[in-house]
Design a protein around this motif. Sequence first.
Motif, PDB file in Angstrom:
ATOM      1  N   GLN A 180       0.899  -1.161   0.075  1.00  0.00           N
ATOM      2  CA  GLN A 180       0.027  -0.138   0.039  1.00  0.00           C
ATOM      3  C   GLN A 180       0.911   1.127  -0.084  1.00  0.00           C
ATOM      4  O   GLN A 180       1.879   1.399   1.023  1.00  0.00           O
ATOM      5  N   ILE A 181       0.594   1.979  -0.920  1.00  0.00           N
ATOM      6  CA  ILE A 181       1.469   3.097  -1.019  1.00  0.00           C
ATOM      7  C   ILE A 181       0.989   4.409   0.060  1.00  0.00           C
ATOM      8  O   ILE A 181      -0.260   4.644  -0.340  1.00  0.00           O
ATOM      9  N   PRO A 182       1.741   4.851   1.126  1.00  0.00           N
ATOM     10  CA  PRO A 182       1.007   5.888   1.829  1.00  0.00           C
ATOM     11  C   PRO A 182       0.669   7.116   1.018  1.00  0.00           C
ATOM     12  O   PRO A 182       1.228   7.252   0.351  1.00  0.00           O
ATOM     13  N   THR A 183      -0.418   7.715   1.592  1.00  0.00           N
ATOM     14  CA  THR A 183      -1.504   8.368   0.877  1.00  0.00           C
ATOM     15  C   THR A 183      -0.276   9.864   0.767  1.00  0.00           C
ATOM     16  O   THR A 183      -0.575  10.561  -0.354  1.00  0.00           O
ATOM     17  N   GLU A 184       0.406  10.118   1.621  1.00  0.00           N
ATOM     18  CA  GLU A 184       1.334  11.138   1.492  1.00  0.00           C
ATOM     19  C   GLU A 184       2.584  11.090   0.677  1.00  0.00           C
ATOM     20  O   GLU A 184       3.218  12.103   0.291  1.00  0.00           O
ATOM     21  N   GLN A 185       2.794   9.756   0.397  1.00  0.00           N
ATOM     22  CA  GLN A 185       4.030   9.502  -0.683  1.00  0.00           C
ATOM     23  C   GLN A 185       4.085  10.007  -1.965  1.00  0.00           C
ATOM     24  O   GLN A 185       3.097   9.701  -2.764  1.00  0.00           O
ATOM     25  N   MET A 186       5.015  10.756  -2.546  1.00  0.00           N
ATOM     26  CA  MET A 186       5.172  11.221  -3.807  1.00  0.00           C
ATOM     27  C   MET A 186       6.355  10.439  -4.544  1.00  0.00           C
ATOM     28  O   MET A 186       7.394  10.711  -3.993  1.00  0.00           O
ATOM     29  N   GLY A 187       6.315   9.572  -5.383  1.00  0.00           N
ATOM     30  CA  GLY A 187       7.407   8.644  -6.042  1.00  0.00           C
ATOM     31  C   GLY A 187       7.472   7.258  -5.471  1.00  0.00           C
ATOM     32  O   GLY A 187       6.659   6.556  -4.814  1.00  0.00           O
ATOM     33  N   GLU A 188       8.424   6.703  -5.925  1.00  0.00           N
ATOM     34  CA  GLU A 188       8.743   5.252  -5.787  1.00  0.00           C
ATOM     35  C   GLU A 188       8.948   4.879  -4.342  1.00  0.00           C
ATOM     36  O   GLU A 188      10.151   5.455  -3.801  1.00  0.00           O
ATOM     37  N   GLY A 189       8.441   3.909  -3.693  1.00  0.00           N
ATOM     38  CA  GLY A 189       8.739   3.576  -2.494  1.00  0.00           C
ATOM     39  C   GLY A 189       7.740   2.292  -2.050  1.00  0.00           C
ATOM     40  O   GLY A 189       6.731   1.885  -2.903  1.00  0.00           O
ATOM     41  N   VAL A 190       8.229   1.747  -1.024  1.00  0.00           N
ATOM     42  CA  VAL A 190       7.475   0.592  -0.536  1.00  0.00           C
ATOM     43  C   VAL A 190       7.071   0.554   0.992  1.00  0.00           C
ATOM     44  O   VAL A 190       7.859   1.133   1.299  1.00  0.00           O
ATOM     45  N   SER A 191       6.026  -0.133   1.448  1.00  0.00           N
ATOM     46  CA  SER A 191       5.819   0.144   2.807  1.00  0.00           C
ATOM     47  C   SER A 191       4.724  -0.973   2.964  1.00  0.00           C
ATOM     48  O   SER A 191       4.029  -1.543   2.313  1.00  0.00           O
ATOM     49  N   THR A 192       4.926  -1.173   4.698  1.00  0.00           N
ATOM     50  CA  THR A 192       3.953  -2.125   5.160  1.00  0.00           C
ATOM     51  C   THR A 192       2.723  -1.566   5.823  1.00  0.00           C
ATOM     52  O   THR A 192       2.108  -2.378   6.660  1.00  0.00           O
ATOM     53  N   VAL A 193       2.440  -0.204   5.724  1.00  0.00           N
ATOM     54  CA  VAL A 193       1.755   0.336   6.283  1.00  0.00           C
ATOM     55  C   VAL A 193      -0.008  -0.155   6.138  1.00  0.00           C
ATOM     56  O   VAL A 193      -0.013  -0.530   5.049  1.00  0.00           O
ATOM     57  N   GLY A 194      -0.507  -0.198   7.254  1.00  0.00           N
ATOM     58  CA  GLY A 194      -1.684  -1.120   7.206  1.00  0.00           C
ATOM     59  C   GLY A 194      -1.894  -2.445   7.033  1.00  0.00           C
ATOM     60  O   GLY A 194      -3.074  -2.874   6.966  1.00  0.00           O
ATOM     61  N   MET A 195      -0.743  -3.046   6.927  1.00  0.00           N
ATOM     62  CA  MET A 195      -0.672  -4.542   6.985  1.00  0.00           C
ATOM     63  C   MET A 195      -0.663  -5.226   8.118  1.00  0.00           C
ATOM     64  O   MET A 195      -0.486  -6.454   8.178  1.00  0.00           O
TER      65      MET A 195
END
Length: 215
Positions: free
Chosen positions: A45-60
């Motif tokens: 899930q791409i954090p809503t505040e993120q702009m650009g390429e990245g990975v995250s486990t937020v919300g998982m």
Amino acid sequence: MIEKLKIFDHEIIKHKVPSNLYDDIELKSSVDKLFAKKEVVSKWQIPTEQMGEGVSTVGMGNRYIINLTNVSPLLTYISKFVLKNYFGEDYLNEEILFTRMWVNRIYKHCSGKCHVHYSGNDVSGTAIFYLDVPKNGSKLIILKQDIGDIIVEKVHDDLAHYLDVESGDLIVHTQVTPHAFSEHLSDDPRTCLIFDFEIKPPPRKYPENKIGKYM
């Protein structure tokens, strides 16, 4: 060393944790393996505040941090640090509950818009632990106030304070502190672990049933 900073009306704590807690090959390798798992990739899930390429486990779910190799000493350290330095001496016998825990990894040219974490209260906060910050890595930005979706780099310095961070830095602030991060200019990724926490509430007591035991 512990720095207690007053940035606008926000109180920010900055601290470098012992090197054995972040300069850990097995911990960093465990994060790499986490982001290589198909089950994680499929749920990114791409954090809503993120702009650009990245990975995250937020919300998982918190398990993705809890199951990292050698992460337990780090969690214990952060818990004790927060109790003593964020809440104060009166809370040393309390326990910290990590309500949300996730891992973020960003790549070159990624940046983050202004955001806050939940509504916050007197017994909650947010901790950001920078596991790996390369040279020319993204800076943490503390905002004077919530500026919405305006690109942070376009606001005046009287509204945005840029804070340099390095590998091993721990930043602690309230959940309602508006923050963002500047464009990541390194070819190497930046990785951080984020924790929303609160004082662990006392166990609930239920009325006794007919045999004198709690349900």
